[in-house]
Design a protein around this motif. Structure first.
Motif, PDB file in Angstrom:
ATOM      1  N   MET A 135     -31.181 -21.707 -30.625  1.00 29.55           N
ATOM      2  CA  MET A 135     -30.613 -20.668 -29.781  1.00 29.55           C
ATOM      3  C   MET A 135     -30.039 -19.565 -30.651  1.00 29.55           C
ATOM      4  O   MET A 135     -29.534 -19.820 -31.737  1.00 29.55           O
ATOM      5  CB  MET A 135     -29.500 -21.236 -28.900  1.00 29.55           C
ATOM      6  N   LYS A 136     -30.079 -18.341 -30.102  1.00 34.11           N
ATOM      7  CA  LYS A 136     -29.482 -17.197 -30.777  1.00 34.11           C
ATOM      8  C   LYS A 136     -28.509 -16.537 -29.823  1.00 34.11           C
ATOM      9  O   LYS A 136     -28.884 -16.194 -28.696  1.00 34.11           O
ATOM     10  CB  LYS A 136     -30.542 -16.145 -31.133  1.00 34.11           C
ATOM     11  N   LEU A 137     -27.287 -16.333 -30.293  1.00 36.67           N
ATOM     12  CA  LEU A 137     -26.309 -15.604 -29.499  1.00 36.67           C
ATOM     13  C   LEU A 137     -26.195 -14.187 -30.046  1.00 36.67           C
ATOM     14  O   LEU A 137     -25.841 -13.985 -31.210  1.00 36.67           O
ATOM     15  CB  LEU A 137     -24.938 -16.282 -29.559  1.00 36.67           C
ATOM     16  N   TYR A 138     -26.510 -13.236 -29.195  1.00 37.79           N
ATOM     17  CA  TYR A 138     -26.320 -11.831 -29.536  1.00 37.79           C
ATOM     18  C   TYR A 138     -24.883 -11.477 -29.169  1.00 37.79           C
ATOM     19  O   TYR A 138     -24.464 -11.650 -28.023  1.00 37.79           O
ATOM     20  CB  TYR A 138     -27.324 -10.960 -28.786  1.00 37.79           C
ATOM     21  N   TYR A 139     -24.132 -11.006 -30.161  1.00 38.24           N
ATOM     22  CA  TYR A 139     -22.700 -10.798 -29.973  1.00 38.24           C
ATOM     23  C   TYR A 139     -22.248  -9.517 -30.658  1.00 38.24           C
ATOM     24  O   TYR A 139     -22.946  -8.967 -31.512  1.00 38.24           O
ATOM     25  CB  TYR A 139     -21.913 -11.986 -30.554  1.00 38.24           C
TER      26      TYR A 139
END
Length: 199
Positions: free
Chosen positions: A1-5
């Protein structure tokens, strides 16, 4: 998973949820003003809503909207008890808290960050959000977290909003239950790790 923050944005809430969950993930920093990633890639091609948080799943799907993302994270790490089981009365109570924080607190902050809004108008929103926090202060009496003694993803979201209160200089020091809550959540190792990672 990748969290764009974006550091300081509401994406801190799912970042905390990911740290609490122990799920493997990658962080991708977004410059929201420029709508660009560090690589120069246009963030709008990833999330046409132009907002964080956004969670890219290994399947290629993109999930947006913080309250949805944190529930998904909690469900993927059910053993961590970051959310009650689906279909239970407690799960609906969690959703009630997530919606309250999103609709009544999160959105009330937006004008306070807008430099084009007059100080008189900002005072209306400051008073409104202070009233919402006062309600929460009363609800936190005699319990550690929003759902009682168990930390959930709603607590990470509320903590994020309390960090925003600090940023706009909202004085909540008289709300002892809320300040105790903020200290408890802020001391959690996963929360400290998320804050450190965001700088």
């Amino acid at each position: 998973m990748k969290l764009y923050y974006t550091p300081g944005a509401c994406s801190l809430s799912p970042h905390i949820a990911l740290k609490e969950s122990g799920l493997p993930h990658e962080l991708v920093k977004v410059d929201l003003k420029a709508k660009k990633l560090a690589t120069g890639e246009d963030f709008n091609t990833i999330n046409p809503k132009s907002q964080v948080p956004a969670l890219a799943l290994d399947s290629g799907e993109l999930i947006t909207e913080g309250p949805v993302i944190v529930q998904m994270i909690a469900d993927k790490a059910a053993d961590k008890k970051l959310a009650p089981a689906q279909g239970t009365a407690e799960r609906y109570r969690l959703q009630e808290w997530l919606n309250y924080i999103s609709a009544e607190i999160h959105k009330t902050f937006s004008p306070l960050f807008n430099p084009l809004i007059s100080d008189d108008a900002k005072k209306v929103f400051r008073d409104r959000v202070t009233g919402k926090f006062s309600y929460l202060d009363g609800k936190l009496g005699g319990q550690d977290y929003l759902m009682g003694q168990q930390f959930t993803v709603a607590d990470g979201y509320l903590f994020t909003m309390l960090k925003w209160a600090d940023r706009v200089g909202l004085d909540l020091s008289g709300m002892k239950n809320l300040m105790g809550f903020k200290d408890r959540v802020g001391a959690r190792p996963a929360v400290q790790a998320a804050l450190q990672a965001e700088g």
